[in-house]
Design a protein around this motif. Sequence first.
Motif, PDB file in Angstrom:
ATOM      1  N   ALA A   1       4.474   4.578 -12.053  1.00 15.42           N
ATOM      2  CA  ALA A   1       4.909   3.898 -10.852  1.00 15.42           C
ATOM      3  C   ALA A   1       5.142   4.703  -9.208  1.00 15.42           C
ATOM      4  N   ALA A   2       5.188   6.130  -9.530  1.00 15.37           N
ATOM      5  CA  ALA A   2       4.897   6.611  -8.388  1.00 15.37           C
ATOM      6  C   ALA A   2       3.933   6.803  -7.672  1.00 15.37           C
ATOM      7  N   ARG A   3       2.617   6.565  -7.939  1.00 15.11           N
ATOM      8  CA  ARG A   3       1.192   6.228  -7.791  1.00 15.11           C
ATOM      9  C   ARG A   3       1.552   4.257  -7.320  1.00 15.11           C
ATOM     10  N   GLY A   4       1.648   4.547  -7.980  1.00 12.25           N
ATOM     11  CA  GLY A   4       2.813   2.347  -7.543  1.00 12.25           C
ATOM     12  C   GLY A   4       3.006   2.893  -5.368  1.00 12.25           C
ATOM     13  N   VAL A   5       3.231   4.020  -5.453  1.00 14.36           N
ATOM     14  CA  VAL A   5       4.451   4.010  -4.200  1.00 14.36           C
ATOM     15  C   VAL A   5       3.435   4.300  -3.512  1.00 14.36           C
ATOM     16  N   ASP A   6       2.372   5.556  -4.016  1.00 15.84           N
ATOM     17  CA  ASP A   6       1.150   5.555  -2.879  1.00 15.84           C
ATOM     18  C   ASP A   6       0.634   4.302  -2.389  1.00 15.84           C
ATOM     19  N   VAL A   7      -0.055   3.473  -3.207  1.00 16.48           N
ATOM     20  CA  VAL A   7      -0.366   2.508  -3.071  1.00 16.48           C
ATOM     21  C   VAL A   7      -0.290   1.457  -1.950  1.00 16.48           C
ATOM     22  N   ALA A   8       0.947   1.176  -2.796  1.00 13.55           N
ATOM     23  CA  ALA A   8       2.432   0.343  -1.658  1.00 13.55           C
ATOM     24  C   ALA A   8       2.203   0.708   0.312  1.00 13.55           C
ATOM     25  N   ARG A   9       1.893   2.418   0.350  1.00 16.50           N
ATOM     26  CA  ARG A   9       2.419   2.780   1.723  1.00 16.50           C
ATOM     27  C   ARG A   9       1.111   2.695   1.973  1.00 16.50           C
ATOM     28  N   ALA A  10      -0.172   2.914   1.502  1.00 19.03           N
ATOM     29  CA  ALA A  10      -1.361   3.068   2.362  1.00 19.03           C
ATOM     30  C   ALA A  10      -1.350   1.411   2.991  1.00 19.03           C
ATOM     31  N   GLU A  11      -1.410   0.934   1.808  1.00 20.71           N
ATOM     32  CA  GLU A  11      -1.403  -0.937   2.012  1.00 20.71           C
ATOM     33  C   GLU A  11      -0.554  -0.880   2.987  1.00 20.71           C
ATOM     34  N   ARG A  12       0.254  -0.025   4.058  1.00 23.97           N
ATOM     35  CA  ARG A  12       1.595  -0.527   4.632  1.00 23.97           C
ATOM     36  C   ARG A  12       0.692  -0.151   5.491  1.00 23.97           C
ATOM     37  N   ALA A  13      -0.250   0.843   5.711  1.00 28.68           N
ATOM     38  CA  ALA A  13      -0.795   1.547   6.724  1.00 28.68           C
ATOM     39  C   ALA A  13      -1.588   0.782   6.977  1.00 28.68           C
ATOM     40  N   ARG A  14      -2.484   0.016   6.579  1.00 28.24           N
ATOM     41  CA  ARG A  14      -4.034  -0.659   6.530  1.00 28.24           C
ATOM     42  C   ARG A  14      -2.979  -1.903   7.441  1.00 28.24           C
ATOM     43  N   THR A  15      -2.024  -2.119   6.594  1.00 27.00           N
ATOM     44  CA  THR A  15      -1.436  -3.851   7.441  1.00 27.00           C
ATOM     45  C   THR A  15      -1.249  -3.295   8.579  1.00 27.00           C
ATOM     46  N   TYR A  16      -0.425  -2.254   9.717  1.00 26.89           N
ATOM     47  CA  TYR A  16      -0.639  -2.345  10.596  1.00 26.89           C
ATOM     48  C   TYR A  16      -1.204  -1.955  11.229  1.00 26.89           C
ATOM     49  N   ARG A  17      -2.671  -1.362  10.803  1.00 20.61           N
ATOM     50  CA  ARG A  17      -3.578  -1.022  11.590  1.00 20.61           C
ATOM     51  C   ARG A  17      -4.632  -1.612  12.107  1.00 20.61           C
ATOM     52  N   GLU A  18      -4.443  -3.403  11.367  1.00 20.87           N
ATOM     53  CA  GLU A  18      -4.784  -4.515  11.684  1.00 20.87           C
ATOM     54  C   GLU A  18      -3.904  -5.106  13.347  1.00 20.87           C
TER      55      GLU A  18
END
Length: 426
Positions: free
Chosen positions: A262-279
């Motif tokens: 589950a903690a690795r899932g948090v890391d994935v969600a944070r990375a995807e959020r950063a990618r989304t804002y970079r769009e």
Amino acid sequence: MRMRALAGLLSCALAAPVTAFGADSGATEGTALGADVRALIEHARAHSPAYAADRAEAEAARERVEPAGALPDPRFELELMDFTNTMNGRSASVLPGQVGETRYRVVQPLPGWGKRELAAEAAEAQARRAAAMRDAGWAERAAVIEAAWLRYYAADRELALARDALALLQELETLALARYRLGLLPQQTVLRAQREISEQRLVLLTREQARRGVVAMLNGLLARAPDAPLVPPTDPAPLPDALDAGALFERARARSPEVLSAARGVDVARAERARTYRERAPDFSVGLTYNRPDEGRPSWDLMFEVMIPLQQGSRRAREREAELMLTAAEARREASADAAVGELGAAWARYGGGRDGLRLLRESLLPQVLATRDAARAALVGGQADFDSVLEAERQLIAVRERLLQTEIETRLALSEIEKLSGETK
């Protein structure tokens, strides 16, 4: 879902009817498994198709990291200007060099600044989550194999106890026959002893069938044939005298396989959020064009293209989605930690109760029933007790030994659950 599937496999194997197999206590070269759980777990690590699938998926996720941060492939374009040849009066053509003008263009897309790095970080987070899911699945499989081996150990020891009980009853039959010949016991007593022996033989047959069933179940977990031989189990390591409850609960909250996943899932969600804002930043393209007219001199063109980020509504919706996904991942991690602590608490209680029960059985109840049995036999020899008293004393001894074995198995199962929840790898 993986945990429920493995638990269902275990319960179905226990409940399934078993056909007669070959000898299950012998072992040939290369198949000497069953003596201890460590060898079984290593065998499953090397031969389990489910674990091989999880391992391949984790390696596949790792291979996606490098291409995630790479540049997109360039595009090649061929443009035929005035392919009808209206300007020069010739017939139409689709062959380069035979039209009004031929343009050869190479275009290289360029993601916005930082997008490639964020894509690589997101892929890296996905790879770490896949590895955590692989480890969590393996921890569950190892726990299931250990539980199955403990049931195999219990079935083997129950079979031995049934044989010992049969030997005790046969000794009583011999004693009853001797006293019957001397006229000290009625014939009904001898017949009852023989009836008890017949019932114990039925119990022995049931124990043998149960052992074959556990062998088939364990072989299924090891990806072996159901009738593959297993050597008799040896005694497991002694139970630890004391466990640090505080350290275990802290490790369960931080290192439980499900919590780590589950903690690795948090890391994935944070990375995807950063990618989304970079769009919000635009992407670019550069192109180089070679112009070759039918008549005249060739020339070169340089092109620069920029994406205009106009669709703000959809972009903001994706950003809100990314924020909510991160919130869900963090809540899922906390829920996993709470569940691990709760399960550990239940396992801790079972382990403590089992240790106390084993202590009472070994140090108090077992010596008492042994003394009662010995006293009843001595009284029967001296003519001071009837056969029923001796038979009841033997039954109590058999029952206490079986209860001692079952308590030990339940305590070891609780210990295995504690080790899994606290993140101890096997």
